[in-house]
Design an enzyme around this catalytic site. Structure first.
Site, PDB file in Angstrom:
ATOM      1  N   THR A  11      -5.709   5.070   9.835  1.00 27.53           N
ATOM      2  CA  THR A  11      -6.024   5.188  11.242  1.00 27.53           C
ATOM      3  C   THR A  11      -5.424   6.312  11.707  1.00 27.53           C
ATOM      4  OG1 THR A  11      -4.092   3.755  11.743  1.00 27.53           O
ATOM      5  CG2 THR A  11      -6.264   2.411  11.383  1.00 27.53           C
ATOM      6  N   ASP A  64       0.842  -3.536   5.523  1.00 26.88           N
ATOM      7  CA  ASP A  64       1.864  -2.710   6.097  1.00 26.88           C
ATOM      8  C   ASP A  64       2.722  -2.143   5.001  1.00 26.88           C
ATOM      9  OD1 ASP A  64       3.427  -2.732   9.184  1.00 26.88           O
ATOM     10  OD2 ASP A  64       4.456  -2.075   7.296  1.00 26.88           O
ATOM     11  N   GLY A  87       0.357   6.889   5.138  1.00 25.93           N
ATOM     12  CA  GLY A  87       0.955   5.858   6.112  1.00 25.93           C
ATOM     13  C   GLY A  87       2.352   6.408   6.145  1.00 25.93           C
ATOM     14  N   SER A  90       5.807   8.862  11.441  1.00 23.06           N
ATOM     15  CA  SER A  90       5.534  10.310  11.127  1.00 23.06           C
ATOM     16  C   SER A  90       6.388  11.196  12.202  1.00 23.06           C
ATOM     17  CB  SER A  90       4.261  10.597  10.979  1.00 23.06           C
ATOM     18  OG  SER A  90       3.526  10.515  12.203  1.00 23.06           O
ATOM     19  N   THR A 133       6.110  16.945   2.827  1.00 20.63           N
ATOM     20  CA  THR A 133       6.433  17.684   4.119  1.00 20.63           C
ATOM     21  C   THR A 133       7.104  18.800   4.175  1.00 20.63           C
ATOM     22  OG1 THR A 133       7.155  17.449   6.495  1.00 20.63           O
ATOM     23  CG2 THR A 133       7.798  15.711   4.810  1.00 20.63           C
ATOM     24  N   GLU A 135       9.097  19.437   6.436  1.00 26.75           N
ATOM     25  CA  GLU A 135      10.479  18.983   6.928  1.00 26.75           C
ATOM     26  C   GLU A 135      11.505  19.154   5.743  1.00 26.75           C
ATOM     27  OE1 GLU A 135      11.348  18.181  10.200  1.00 26.75           O
ATOM     28  OE2 GLU A 135       9.898  19.772  10.413  1.00 26.75           O
ATOM     29  N   TYR A 157      13.734  11.274   9.163  1.00 31.98           N
ATOM     30  CA  TYR A 157      12.353  11.156   8.601  1.00 31.98           C
ATOM     31  C   TYR A 157      12.404  11.925   7.169  1.00 31.98           C
ATOM     32  CZ  TYR A 157       7.649  13.176   8.245  1.00 31.98           C
ATOM     33  OH  TYR A 157       6.362  13.645   7.831  1.00 31.98           O
ATOM     34  N   LYS A 161      11.477  10.914   3.441  1.00 25.65           N
ATOM     35  CA  LYS A 161      10.328  11.849   2.707  1.00 25.65           C
ATOM     36  C   LYS A 161      10.839  12.512   1.490  1.00 25.65           C
ATOM     37  CE  LYS A 161       6.513  11.237   5.199  1.00 25.65           C
ATOM     38  NZ  LYS A 161       5.149  11.036   4.681  1.00 25.65           N
ATOM     39  N   ARG A 192      -4.775  14.921  16.580  1.00 22.20           N
ATOM     40  CA  ARG A 192      -3.235  14.485  16.717  1.00 22.20           C
ATOM     41  C   ARG A 192      -2.629  13.476  17.598  1.00 22.20           C
ATOM     42  NH1 ARG A 192       1.087  15.439  13.343  1.00 22.20           N
ATOM     43  NH2 ARG A 192       1.888  17.423  13.477  1.00 22.20           N
TER      44      ARG A 192
HETATM   45  P1  NDP Z   1      -0.217   9.665  11.770  1.00 26.09           P
HETATM   46  O1  NDP Z   1       1.161   9.545  12.460  1.00 26.09           O
HETATM   47  O2  NDP Z   1      -1.249  10.339  12.815  1.00 26.09           O
HETATM   48  O3  NDP Z   1      -0.605   8.589  11.043  1.00 26.09           O
HETATM   49  C1  NDP Z   1       0.047   7.817  10.261  1.00 26.09           C
HETATM   50  C2  NDP Z   1      -0.521   6.741   9.850  1.00 26.09           C
HETATM   51  O4  NDP Z   1       0.629   5.699   9.128  1.00 26.09           O
HETATM   52  C3  NDP Z   1      -1.136   5.638  10.947  1.00 26.09           C
HETATM   53  O5  NDP Z   1      -2.481   5.474  10.545  1.00 26.09           O
HETATM   54  C4  NDP Z   1      -0.079   4.589  11.261  1.00 26.09           C
HETATM   55  O6  NDP Z   1      -0.809   3.513  11.656  1.00 26.09           O
HETATM   56  C5  NDP Z   1      -0.026   4.286   9.537  1.00 26.09           C
HETATM   57  N1  NDP Z   1       1.557   3.511   9.618  1.00 26.09           N
HETATM   58  C6  NDP Z   1       2.543   3.776  10.340  1.00 26.09           C
HETATM   59  N2  NDP Z   1       3.611   2.866   9.968  1.00 26.09           N
HETATM   60  C7  NDP Z   1       2.967   2.077   9.011  1.00 26.09           C
HETATM   61  C8  NDP Z   1       3.571   0.894   8.372  1.00 26.09           C
HETATM   62  N3  NDP Z   1       4.659   0.572   8.444  1.00 26.09           N
HETATM   63  N4  NDP Z   1       2.573   0.345   7.515  1.00 26.09           N
HETATM   64  C9  NDP Z   1       1.224   1.051   7.342  1.00 26.09           C
HETATM   65  N5  NDP Z   1       1.049   1.990   8.094  1.00 26.09           N
HETATM   66  C10 NDP Z   1       1.818   2.799   8.859  1.00 26.09           C
HETATM   67  O7  NDP Z   1       0.391  11.121  10.854  1.00 26.09           O
HETATM   68  P2  NDP Z   1      -0.551  12.181  10.014  1.00 26.09           P
HETATM   69  O8  NDP Z   1      -1.958  11.640   9.805  1.00 26.09           O
HETATM   70  O9  NDP Z   1      -0.452  13.587  11.063  1.00 26.09           O
HETATM   71  O10 NDP Z   1       0.072  12.426   8.861  1.00 26.09           O
HETATM   72  C11 NDP Z   1      -0.105  11.660   7.591  1.00 26.09           C
HETATM   73  C12 NDP Z   1       0.861  11.768   6.615  1.00 26.09           C
HETATM   74  O11 NDP Z   1       1.265  13.043   6.229  1.00 26.09           O
HETATM   75  C13 NDP Z   1       2.081  11.141   7.458  1.00 26.09           C
HETATM   76  O12 NDP Z   1       3.004  10.399   6.070  1.00 26.09           O
HETATM   77  C14 NDP Z   1       3.032  12.315   7.600  1.00 26.09           C
HETATM   78  O13 NDP Z   1       4.345  12.040   7.521  1.00 26.09           O
HETATM   79  C15 NDP Z   1       2.737  13.459   6.578  1.00 26.09           C
HETATM   80  N6  NDP Z   1       2.788  14.798   7.116  1.00 26.09           N
HETATM   81  C16 NDP Z   1       2.156  15.167   8.216  1.00 26.09           C
HETATM   82  C17 NDP Z   1       1.948  16.440   8.784  1.00 26.09           C
HETATM   83  C18 NDP Z   1       1.370  16.947   9.931  1.00 26.09           C
HETATM   84  O14 NDP Z   1       1.546  18.043  10.375  1.00 26.09           O
HETATM   85  N7  NDP Z   1       0.397  16.156  10.597  1.00 26.09           N
HETATM   86  C19 NDP Z   1       2.443  17.507   7.560  1.00 26.09           C
HETATM   87  C20 NDP Z   1       3.323  16.863   6.565  1.00 26.09           C
HETATM   88  C21 NDP Z   1       3.133  15.485   6.395  1.00 26.09           C
HETATM   89  P3  NDP Z   1      -0.948   3.366  13.091  1.00 26.09           P
HETATM   90  O15 NDP Z   1      -2.236   4.041  13.576  1.00 26.09           O
HETATM   91  O16 NDP Z   1      -1.341   1.648  13.333  1.00 26.09           O
HETATM   92  O17 NDP Z   1       0.187   3.834  14.100  1.00 26.09           O
HETATM   93  P1  GDR Z   2       7.440  18.272  13.712  1.00 23.92           P
HETATM   94  O1  GDR Z   2       6.228  18.345  14.775  1.00 23.92           O
HETATM   95  O2  GDR Z   2       8.624  17.816  13.980  1.00 23.92           O
HETATM   96  O3  GDR Z   2       7.369  19.789  13.093  1.00 23.92           O
HETATM   97  O4  GDR Z   2       6.717  17.104  12.762  1.00 23.92           O
HETATM   98  P2  GDR Z   2       6.341  18.349  16.555  1.00 23.92           P
HETATM   99  O5  GDR Z   2       5.077  18.894  16.943  1.00 23.92           O
HETATM  100  O6  GDR Z   2       6.814  17.055  16.848  1.00 23.92           O
HETATM  101  O7  GDR Z   2       7.404  19.542  16.588  1.00 23.92           O
HETATM  102  C1  GDR Z   2       7.375  20.722  16.300  1.00 23.92           C
HETATM  103  C2  GDR Z   2       8.568  21.545  17.099  1.00 23.92           C
HETATM  104  O8  GDR Z   2       8.203  21.756  18.384  1.00 23.92           O
HETATM  105  C3  GDR Z   2       9.295  21.486  18.902  1.00 23.92           C
HETATM  106  N1  GDR Z   2       9.370  20.933  20.485  1.00 23.92           N
HETATM  107  C4  GDR Z   2       8.780  19.566  20.655  1.00 23.92           C
HETATM  108  N2  GDR Z   2       8.218  18.643  19.959  1.00 23.92           N
HETATM  109  C5  GDR Z   2       7.801  17.691  20.698  1.00 23.92           C
HETATM  110  N3  GDR Z   2       7.339  16.509  19.889  1.00 23.92           N
HETATM  111  N4  GDR Z   2       7.612  17.483  21.907  1.00 23.92           N
HETATM  112  C6  GDR Z   2       8.195  18.636  22.785  1.00 23.92           C
HETATM  113  O9  GDR Z   2       8.209  18.496  23.891  1.00 23.92           O
HETATM  114  C7  GDR Z   2       8.769  19.609  22.157  1.00 23.92           C
HETATM  115  N5  GDR Z   2       9.174  20.968  22.567  1.00 23.92           N
HETATM  116  C8  GDR Z   2       9.664  21.690  21.596  1.00 23.92           C
HETATM  117  C9  GDR Z   2      10.247  20.504  18.278  1.00 23.92           C
HETATM  118  O10 GDR Z   2      11.711  20.417  18.524  1.00 23.92           O
HETATM  119  C10 GDR Z   2      10.070  21.172  16.752  1.00 23.92           C
HETATM  120  O11 GDR Z   2      10.666  21.996  16.336  1.00 23.92           O
HETATM  121  C11 GDR Z   2       5.364  17.341  12.369  1.00 23.92           C
HETATM  122  C12 GDR Z   2       5.144  15.738  11.895  1.00 23.92           C
HETATM  123  O12 GDR Z   2       3.753  15.543  11.856  1.00 23.92           O
HETATM  124  C13 GDR Z   2       5.814  15.390  10.829  1.00 23.92           C
HETATM  125  O13 GDR Z   2       5.250  14.062  10.348  1.00 23.92           O
HETATM  126  C14 GDR Z   2       5.364  16.239   9.695  1.00 23.92           C
HETATM  127  O14 GDR Z   2       6.018  16.196   8.395  1.00 23.92           O
HETATM  128  C15 GDR Z   2       5.804  17.657  10.101  1.00 23.92           C
HETATM  129  O15 GDR Z   2       5.126  18.069  11.427  1.00 23.92           O
HETATM  130  C16 GDR Z   2       5.474  18.873   9.068  1.00 23.92           C
END
Ligand code: NDP
Ligand code: GDR
Length: 373
Positions: A11, A64, A87, A90, A133, A135, A157, A161, A192
């Site tokens: 989701t 879950d 999941g 994140s 990631t 991160e 986080y 990871k 997003r």
């Molecule tokens: P999202 O936050 O959009 O999605 C996270 C998903 O995990 C949602 O479907 C959420 O469900 C589900 N989830 C959260 N908690 C649980 C739980 N306890 N049990 C089962 N499912 C759960 O993340 P993204 O799609 O952006 O990212 C996907 C994955 O990639 C994540 O693991 C993230 O950490 C990792 N990642 C993301 C990056 C990015 O830039 N987007 C970069 C690198 C890694 P619900 O919809 O109900 O909240």
């Molecule tokens: P990140 O993404 O922490 O890199 O993790 P995020 O978009 O939250 O932050 C990126 C950078 O922007 C700075 N920032 C802010 N961030 C948020 N959220 N809100 C603000 O108002 C703001 N202002 C400045 C942050 O400090 C940070 O430096 C994402 C997630 O998707 C993770 O799950 C994933 O693993 C990494 O990207 C790669």
């Protein structure tokens, strides 16, 4: 027989794009969704299939990552060829507020899945993808970051990871499982989550442009990120599971921008030019000029961005830049969507939403616009 894939986090942003991609490839796609008190399947509603249909190729299961018996039962029932563990809790900033839950889901959740596969005797059938990631690099030890750059996680986080990364490597080495890590740099899209920085910016600026909000409160504008498009990146998640031998790959665009630059780029898509004045907590972004008709509520001199210290993290990741040469060479993977195209797509989508809200408001049907970030 069609291949079966099981996606945790279906989701979420990536889960929804990956599900679309796998359905197009002819997979039977199973996903785990969490029970919530309101609907949480908006990102996959367009591919949802009626449970009473015969031969469904899209099936959702309640579950879950904190519940190992539930995960074991689903894997036993589905007998997946591929598991994509997307999941997670994140959000990096939220992980400082809920560190134990983040560890349970992001670290232990990964272990629970791997153990379920192994205990069910599926370790030589089921291939496993772990959403690792950038991160992990945290306080970066070298630039650009590759598969061999040392890790230095900077948040609960990232530490969770890190465990997930190594337990995936360990199950590959200990039990001969086909298990691998995609070390993905930030990737974004109109899907997003609203509290990640890019979406907060595109959605916030569109709301301001339409007079629904007055100012965007942000954290560290100096942070540097390597942003790509989620639609590009999920293809690699699949490609990684189609190789002869499992391996870990960095996935990145190789281009770096600051949060401030992303603000400027997004404003420009709305015909608005911004100037930044002041420093530190006193920095503001002011409208310098407005062109076109996308931002009727804005005029030169309006302050649209201010700094709020609550968006700073206890330990920050200042600068990330990836080198995806290995993925390019071995997987033949290349991102095609530029940051400008990504930003345009996000603004187009959020502007439509904001215009719809503004129109309703004009006619006395005001809907609450959530501004909690
Ligand atoms: P999202 O936050 O959009 O999605 C996270 C998903 O995990 C949602 O479907 C959420 O469900 C589900 N989830 C959260 N908690 C649980 C739980 N306890 N049990 C089962 N499912 C759960 O993340 P993204 O799609 O952006 O990212 C996907 C994955 O990639 C994540 O693991 C993230 O950490 C990792 N990642 C993301 C990056 C990015 O830039 N987007 C970069 C690198 C890694 P619900 O919809 O109900 O909240
Ligand atoms: P990140 O993404 O922490 O890199 O993790 P995020 O978009 O939250 O932050 C990126 C950078 O922007 C700075 N920032 C802010 N961030 C948020 N959220 N809100 C603000 O108002 C703001 N202002 C400045 C942050 O400090 C940070 O430096 C994402 C997630 O998707 C993770 O799950 C994933 O693993 C990494 O990207 C790669």
């Amino acid at each position: 027989m069609n291949k079966k894939a099981l996606i945790t986090g279906i989701t979420g942003q990536d889960g929804s794009y990956l599900a679309e991609f796998l359905l197009e490839k002819g997979y039977q796609v199973h996903g785990i969704k969490r029970r919530a008190s309101s609907f949480n399947t908006q990102r996959v509603d367009h591919i949802y299939q009626e449970p009473h249909l015969d031969n469904r190729n899209f099936v959702l299961h309640y579950g879950d990552l904190t519940d190992s018996s539930n995960l074991t039962r689903i894997i036993q029932q589905v007998q997946p060829d591929e598991v994509y563990n997307l999941g997670a809790q994140s959000h990096v900033a939220v992980s400082f507020e809920a560190p134990e839950y983040t560890a349970d889901v992001d670290a232990m959740g990964t272990l629970r899945l791997l153990e379920a596969i192994r205990l069910l005797g599926l370790e030589h059938k089921t291939r496993f993808y772990q959403a690792s990631t950038s991160e992990l690099y945290g306080l970066v030890q070298e630039t650009p970051q590759t598969e061999t750059t040392p890790f230095y996680p900077r948040s609960p986080y990232a530490v969770a990871k890190l465990y997930a990364y190594w337990i995936t490597v360990n199950y590959r080495e200990a039990y001969g499982m086909y298990a691998c890590n995609g070390i993905l740099f930030n990737h974004e899209s109109p899907r997003r989550g609203e509290t990640f920085v890019t979406r907060k910016v595109t959605r916030g600026l569109c709301n301001i442009a339409q007079g629904l909000e007055s100012c965007l409160y942000m954290g560290n504008l100096d942070a540097l990120r390597d942003w790509g498009h989620a639609r590009d990146y999920v293809q690699m998640q699949w490609l990684m599971l189609q190789q002869d031998t499992p391996e870990d790959f960095v996935i990145a665009s190789g281009v770096q921008h600051s949060v401030r630059e992303f603000l400027q780029l997004s404003a420009a898509e709305l015909g608005v030019s911004l100037v930044f004045r002041g420093q530190g907590l006193d920095e503001v972004a002011i409208v310098d000029n407005v062109e076109g008709d996308k931002a009727p509520a804005l005029k030169a001199g309006d302050v649209v961005v201010r700094i709020d210290p609550r968006y700073f993290r206890p330990t920050e990741v200042e600068s990330l830049l990836g080198d995806a040469s290995l993925a390019r060479d071995k997987l033949g993977w290349e991102p095609v969507i530029t940051l400008q195209q990504l930003c345009r797509e996000m603004i187009d989508c959020d502007l439509k939403d904001a215009q719809r809200h503004a129109l309703l408001k004009q006619h006395g049907f005001e809907l609450p616009v959530s501004v909690e970030n």
